[in-house]
Design a protein around this motif. Structure first.
Motif, PDB file in Angstrom:
ATOM      1  N   SER A   6       0.871  -1.180   0.000  1.00  0.00           N
ATOM      2  CA  SER A   6       0.000   0.000   0.000  1.00  0.00           C
ATOM      3  C   SER A   6       0.908   1.230   0.000  1.00  0.00           C
ATOM      4  CB  SER A   6      -0.945  -0.034   1.199  1.00  0.00           C
ATOM      5  OG  SER A   6      -0.244   0.271   2.360  1.00  0.00           O
ATOM      6  N   ASP A   7       0.338   2.409   0.237  1.00  0.00           N
ATOM      7  CA  ASP A   7       1.122   3.637   0.097  1.00  0.00           C
ATOM      8  C   ASP A   7       2.391   3.641   0.938  1.00  0.00           C
ATOM      9  OD1 ASP A   7      -0.735   4.443  -1.612  1.00  0.00           O
ATOM     10  OD2 ASP A   7      -1.800   5.773  -0.190  1.00  0.00           O
ATOM     11  N   ASP A   8       2.209   3.346   2.223  1.00  0.00           N
ATOM     12  CA  ASP A   8       3.355   3.504   3.115  1.00  0.00           C
ATOM     13  C   ASP A   8       3.745   2.201   3.823  1.00  0.00           C
ATOM     14  OD1 ASP A   8       1.062   3.305   4.537  1.00  0.00           O
ATOM     15  OD2 ASP A   8       1.536   4.904   5.968  1.00  0.00           O
ATOM     16  N   LYS A   9       3.156   1.107   3.427  1.00  0.00           N
ATOM     17  CA  LYS A   9       3.495  -0.122   4.133  1.00  0.00           C
ATOM     18  C   LYS A   9       3.295  -1.353   3.259  1.00  0.00           C
ATOM     19  CE  LYS A   9      -0.951   0.346   6.309  1.00  0.00           C
ATOM     20  NZ  LYS A   9      -1.616   0.811   7.518  1.00  0.00           N
TER      21      LYS A   9
ATOM     22  N   ASN B 236      -6.128  -7.502   7.385  1.00  0.00           N
ATOM     23  CA  ASN B 236      -4.731  -7.158   7.613  1.00  0.00           C
ATOM     24  C   ASN B 236      -4.266  -7.817   8.911  1.00  0.00           C
ATOM     25  OD1 ASN B 236      -2.306  -5.984   8.235  1.00  0.00           O
ATOM     26  ND2 ASN B 236      -2.964  -3.875   7.886  1.00  0.00           N
ATOM     27  N   VAL B 237      -3.357  -8.774   8.786  1.00  0.00           N
ATOM     28  CA  VAL B 237      -2.888  -9.439   9.997  1.00  0.00           C
ATOM     29  C   VAL B 237      -1.496  -8.980  10.404  1.00  0.00           C
ATOM     30  CG1 VAL B 237      -4.326 -11.515   9.772  1.00  0.00           C
ATOM     31  CG2 VAL B 237      -2.089 -11.453   8.654  1.00  0.00           C
ATOM     32  N   PHE B 238      -0.723  -8.460   9.434  1.00  0.00           N
ATOM     33  CA  PHE B 238       0.644  -8.043   9.755  1.00  0.00           C
ATOM     34  C   PHE B 238       1.092  -7.016   8.735  1.00  0.00           C
ATOM     35  CE2 PHE B 238       5.345  -8.995   9.550  1.00  0.00           C
ATOM     36  CZ  PHE B 238       5.643  -8.482  10.794  1.00  0.00           C
ATOM     37  N   GLU B 239       1.891  -6.045   9.212  1.00  0.00           N
ATOM     38  CA  GLU B 239       2.343  -5.036   8.256  1.00  0.00           C
ATOM     39  C   GLU B 239       3.730  -4.541   8.623  1.00  0.00           C
ATOM     40  OE1 GLU B 239      -0.881  -2.290   8.756  1.00  0.00           O
ATOM     41  OE2 GLU B 239       0.246  -1.116  10.226  1.00  0.00           O
ATOM     42  N   ILE B 240       4.418  -4.042   7.625  1.00  0.00           N
ATOM     43  CA  ILE B 240       5.760  -3.481   7.821  1.00  0.00           C
ATOM     44  C   ILE B 240       5.792  -2.129   7.120  1.00  0.00           C
ATOM     45  CG2 ILE B 240       8.226  -3.749   7.232  1.00  0.00           C
ATOM     46  CD1 ILE B 240       7.768  -6.789   7.457  1.00  0.00           C
ATOM     47  N   ARG B 241       6.122  -1.109   7.869  1.00  0.00           N
ATOM     48  CA  ARG B 241       6.161   0.231   7.245  1.00  0.00           C
ATOM     49  C   ARG B 241       7.331   0.299   6.281  1.00  0.00           C
ATOM     50  NH1 ARG B 241       6.125   4.082  12.174  1.00  0.00           N
ATOM     51  NH2 ARG B 241       7.357   5.292  10.680  1.00  0.00           N
ATOM     52  N   ASN B 242       7.099   0.973   5.173  1.00  0.00           N
ATOM     53  CA  ASN B 242       8.163   0.974   4.155  1.00  0.00           C
ATOM     54  C   ASN B 242       9.268   1.990   4.442  1.00  0.00           C
ATOM     55  OD1 ASN B 242       6.999   3.360   3.458  1.00  0.00           O
ATOM     56  ND2 ASN B 242       6.022   2.581   1.572  1.00  0.00           N
ATOM     57  N   ASP B 243       9.042   2.870   5.451  1.00  0.00           N
ATOM     58  CA  ASP B 243      10.084   3.857   5.726  1.00  0.00           C
ATOM     59  C   ASP B 243      11.191   3.291   6.625  1.00  0.00           C
ATOM     60  OD1 ASP B 243       8.516   3.663   7.959  1.00  0.00           O
ATOM     61  OD2 ASP B 243       8.372   5.838   8.311  1.00  0.00           O
ATOM     62  N   ASP B 244      10.898   2.235   7.400  1.00  0.00           N
ATOM     63  CA  ASP B 244      11.971   1.707   8.261  1.00  0.00           C
ATOM     64  C   ASP B 244      12.179   0.189   8.108  1.00  0.00           C
ATOM     65  OD1 ASP B 244       9.766   0.679   9.510  1.00  0.00           O
ATOM     66  OD2 ASP B 244      10.063   1.712  11.409  1.00  0.00           O
ATOM     67  N   LEU B 245      11.230  -0.480   7.488  1.00  0.00           N
ATOM     68  CA  LEU B 245      11.287  -1.932   7.256  1.00  0.00           C
ATOM     69  C   LEU B 245      11.539  -2.737   8.560  1.00  0.00           C
ATOM     70  CD1 LEU B 245      13.321  -2.168   3.892  1.00  0.00           C
ATOM     71  CD2 LEU B 245      10.868  -2.131   4.189  1.00  0.00           C
ATOM     72  N   GLN B 246      10.997  -2.196   9.636  1.00  0.00           N
ATOM     73  CA  GLN B 246      11.179  -2.867  10.935  1.00  0.00           C
ATOM     74  C   GLN B 246      10.174  -4.007  11.082  1.00  0.00           C
ATOM     75  OE1 GLN B 246      13.081  -2.338  13.870  1.00  0.00           O
ATOM     76  NE2 GLN B 246      14.425  -0.991  12.700  1.00  0.00           N
ATOM     77  N   VAL B 247      10.689  -5.179  11.473  1.00  0.00           N
ATOM     78  CA  VAL B 247       9.798  -6.320  11.742  1.00  0.00           C
ATOM     79  C   VAL B 247       9.575  -6.380  13.255  1.00  0.00           C
ATOM     80  CG1 VAL B 247       9.520  -8.821  11.609  1.00  0.00           C
ATOM     81  CG2 VAL B 247      10.682  -7.600   9.766  1.00  0.00           C
TER      82      VAL B 247
END
Lengths: 99, 795
Positions: free
Chosen positions: A10-13, A22-33
């Motif tokens: 999606s836009d930011d994740k 939606n069960v799990f997501e990772i933001r694209n700005d930090d890629l933190q799991v």
């Protein structure tokens, strides 16, 4: 029971959907799991991990591919080890019964 | 003689020749000249109190002749009373009816006694009948007034009260209504019967009608021929039974006895002759030695407050309560000082063996307090063996351990879950430098080792318990063999788990060694590789760590099963030892263990309004729910365990109760009822014959209870043993009808001690006067008894 997880961008994740939820997501700005959230999404409360299938809806996205690959690796590896433990346990029980 | 020492055999109904007017030739033999025959017969029978009571006639010479044998060495006769058998016509329910009434007069004045015969005659010297061979009631009362002596009236009631047939001259021939009037107005002091069989019928009737205390029966021989005494006449086939009365052998004594059903018996069992007793208290006042005689039965000590009544009991028991630390040395010192200052020396001291018990003021109530109920010397022996709480507690503890174990692991996993952290997905495309990734860090399995160790340790504990059972002297040989087999199986089991543990221990040792080597290698590796190699290694290790954490968490969550508490309901029995009408119970505070009980334990340690189930709580929620807990959430589980342990300690505590037979054993009796039990048991006690001493038994007991049961308990006690009571309560003196009253007082001249039976009187004092003067309410109580003496005035 087979679980199908869909990976979307999606836009930011980066989002993992199960039954369109939606069960799990990772933001694209930090890629933190977030490991806790990862655990909650895929393995908590005796969720069935014997047959998890991950679909990447955006195979062309390079970073998305890395994220997808990492999570898939984690899920596969965890599931395999859990299955192995399950098998080991069964064997131990059988040995005990024979004894 | 000052105290009541014995029951006396009584016959107040003997006819002489002067009954000829009514009885004709039947009494021809009973002349003055033949009185020796009567005396011989009375001696043979051991009669001690007697009276010649002729029909409507009194012959003073006959009375005086018999009186000569009073207290003679070779004579059983102790007292002869003047008396007459009146024929009185009463107006009954349906017309008039003649009743025979024996009147016994006070023998205090010889001159007055001599005038009795005259009062019965008219101007012509004939019997002053105003009815057909009888006196009207008015005339009868007028004669008594004229005689002007205290009088006891005893009406004929030869047929039993249950008999449907009326017998001539009996009191109940006046009809039911008038007869009840006689009873309720105490018109007669007693009713006379003769046939032994009627005793039971009369008692049954009185019990059934609730009149046991209002109607008194005595027997009289009604002998008309002294040669065949105690038969009435030669042909008499009635089985005669004598009456015994407990009193001083005086008219006052006779009055006291005949007005109290407890002083009348057909066997002489007023006192226990084999009981240990103290015949007197030896003491000296200002150097003058004196003895206070004591009765074998009930002795009461009265006197003003702080005069030394309690002191006397303590001194008699040799200050025994000091040994049991119930009184302090300072009290003993002050008592001794008081005695010295008043010039009193009490020389009598009872030995331990002579005392059944001594209860100080308020001690009876204290005996039933939780901490003392089992420790009291007297009560202790009645309780059954205590119940072993362990088997029941272990059942509960096992279920609780399931819950605690689950929560412990759950909270630990929650913490692991919370601290799993995060890592960044990195692009390693440009970092393909060769690198080592240290994966699969093995960790020691200490928990498994601990669990396996606990199993073998627990099994070994069971083996030791089995061995203890084998050593029990009551176990049968066959069962010992069975247990030895069990022991062998358990030994094998323990060894198996020892083996498992040693395997795990071995693995743990290897893991430790491996970890040590790996750490060393990693350190050396990281200092010798490039940054890019380090980055790849580090990332791969992070991935591996994440996998390991998730696997561990999932596995441990899977294994930490939510406990299912299925505790089959177990009732914990109450051990009971029945003692007379009471049940002495040995029990645990908790009586049932089941799921509800487990649930209640948690409810009791949680705040009100805690809605979440303990099994679903997080560590924080648990900390929030616990009562009076302000520690950190990590300490909450330990606190929960401690709180529940405290509850278990309380619930599985041994508890001793006393209940009344037939009532719910789980219900406890009130403090007042406890005292009742105590006195009941004391009164039943027959294994030990010692003396019982008590200071103010009336404490904490209502007047109603004293009247309804306590007096009777003491009465029974007094028949079995010597009892010495300190009291301020008039009921204990007059209504209990004690055998001896000891008054301790103080005058300007110093300490005074006066004593004697209720009826005792001498030139210096009169016991009833002492009671009325020195006991609050004593006068009112006494008035009810004094009316007996005033019968001549009353009528």
């Amino acid at each position: 029971m087979k679980r199908i997880i869909e990976f979307k961008i999606s836009d930011d994740k980066y989002v993992f959907l199960e039954n369109q939820k939606n069960v799990f997501e990772i933001r694209n700005d930090d890629l933190q799991v977030d490991v806790k959230k990862f655990y909650n999404a895929f393995f908590e409360n005796n969720l069935d991990y014997s047959d998890i299938e991950l679909h990447n809806s955006n195979p062309g996205d390079k970073i998305g591919g890395r994220v997808f690959g990492c999570i898939k690796q984690l899920i596969d590896e965890v599931s395999t080890r859990l299955m192995e433990d399950f098998q080991d346990q069964k064997c131990e029980d059988t040995v005990e019964t024979i004894k | 003689m000052k105290v009541v020492e014995s029951g006396y055999k009584l016959d107040l109904h003997i006819h002489s020749v002067y009954s000829k007017g009514k009885d004709g030739d039947k009494v021809n033999f009973n002349t003055l000249a033949n009185i020796g025959i009567l005396v011989g017969k009375l001696n043979e029978q051991g009669v001690q109190l007697c009276a010649i009571t002729d029909h409507d006639v009194f012959n003073y010479d006959m009375y005086a002749e018999l009186k000569k044998y009073e207290q003679k060495n070779d004579s059983s006769i102790i007292k002869v009373f003047p008396g007459v058998e009146f024929s009185v016509e009463f107006q009954g329910d349906e017309g008039s009816s003649v009743v025979h009434v024996i009147a016994i007069f006070n023998d205090c004045s010889e001159e007055q006694c001599q005038k009795i015969s005259g009062a019965l005659l008219n101007e012509k010297g004939n019997i002053a009948y105003d009815r057909c061979m009888a006196f009207s009631e008015e005339k009868f009362l007028a004669i008594l007034r004229q005689i002007n002596l205290d009088t006891i009236l005893i009406a004929h009631q030869k047929n039993s009260l249950t008999s449907k047939q009326e017998r001539k001259s009996d009191a109940n021939t006046v009809g039911e209504s008038r007869f009840h009037e006689f009873i309720y107005t105490d018109y007669f002091e007693a009713y006379e019967f003769k046939n032994k069989k009627n005793e039971v019928f009369n008692k049954n009737y009185l019990t059934k009608t609730g009149m046991a205390e209002s109607v008194r029966f005595i027997t009289g021989s009604d002998c008309h021929d002294w040669r065949v005494y105690p038969k009435e006449i030669q042909e008499d086939t009635t089985e005669f039974i004598y009456t015994y009365i407990k009193c001083l052998p005086s008219f006052r004594g006779l009055v006291m006895a005949i007005t109290d059903y407890r002083r009348i018996k057909t066997v002489n069992s007023f006192f226990n002759p084999s009981a240990i007793y103290l015949p007197y208290i030896q003491f000296a006042i200002n150097g003058v030695e004196t003895n206070i005689p004591l009765s074998r039965g009930l002795n009461v000590i009265i006197g003003d407050n702080s005069i030394g009544k309690s002191l006397l009991l303590h001194k008699l028991t040799g200050y025994s309560k000091k040994q049991s630390k119930q009184i302090k040395q300072s009290l003993v010192t002050s008592y001794d000082r008081y005695l010295r200052n008043n010039g009193v020396a009490i020389q009598t001291s009872l030995t331990e063996n002579q005392i059944l018990g001594f209860d100080m003021q308020g001690e009876v109530r204290e005996k039933f307090e939780e901490s003392k109920i089992k420790s009291d010397e007297f009560l202790r022996k009645f309780y059954p063996d205590p119940i072993n709480p362990e088997p029941y507690r272990q059942i509960v503890q096992r279920e609780l351990n399931k819950i605690f174990g689950y929560l412990e692991e759950k909270f630990a996993l929650d913490e692991i879950e919370k601290s799993m952290g995060a890592f960044q997905i990195v692009d390693l495309d440009g970092f393909l430098a060769e690198s080592l990734t240290f994966v699969g860090q093995p960790s020691r399995n200490n928990k498994t080792a601990q669990g396996l160790g606990e199993i073998s340790s627990s099994v070994r504990t069971i083996i030791e318990s089995v061995k203890t059972i084998e050593g029990n002297q009551w176990i049968e040989e066959f069962d010992v063999k069975t247990l030895q087999e069990v022991e062998t199986v358990l030994e094998e089991l323990a060894k198996k788990y020892d083996g498992k543990k040693s395997v795990v221990d071995g693995e743990n040792a290897k893991i430790s060694a491996f970890q040590s080597v790996m750490n060393d290698f990693k350190q050396r590796y990281s200092s010798n590789v490039s940054d890019s190699q380090k980055r790849v290694s580090s990332y791969n290790e992070e991935i591996e760590r994440t996998i390991a954490r998730v696997v561990e968490l999932t596995l441990r969550r899977r294994k930490n099963l939510r406990p299912i508490i299925e505790l089959e309901k177990k009732d914990i029995g109450i051990q009971t030892n029945r003692v007379f009408e009471y049940e002495f119970n040995s029990r645990l505070c908790v009586l049932t263990v089941d799921n509800e009980y487990i649930k209640s334990l948690f409810e009791r340690v949680f705040k009100k309004g805690t809605n979440i189930s303990h099994i679903d709580m997080t560590m924080e929620q648990l900390a929030e729910s616990l009562l009076r807990f302000d520690g950190s959430p990590t300490e909450a589980l330990q606190r929960l365990k401690e709180d529940i342990k405290e509850l278990l300690d309380d619930d599985f505590k041994e508890k001793y109760t006393i209940t009344q037979c037939g009532m719910d054993k789980t219900q406890e009796l009130s403090a007042g009822f406890n005292a009742r039990i105590y006195f009941d048991l004391l009164s039943y006690e027959s294994d030990h014959y010692g003396i019982y001493l008590i200071d103010q038994p009336e404490d904490n007991i209502s007047q109603k209870s004293i009247k309804e049961y306590l007096l009777n308990r003491f009465k029974v006690m007094g028949e079995k043993r010597q009892v010495i009571i300190v009291t301020h309560n008039p009921q204990f003196i007059v209504n209990l009808d004690v055998d001896n009253v000891i008054y301790i007082g103080k005058t300007n001249a110093g300490m005074v001690v006066q004593s004697g039976a209720l009826e005792y009187t001498d030139t210096e004092y009169n016991v009833l006067d002492i009671i009325s003067t020195h006991i609050d309410g004593g006068l009112d109580t006494l008035k009810r008894r004094w009316k007996r003496y005033e019968k001549n005035n009353r009528i």
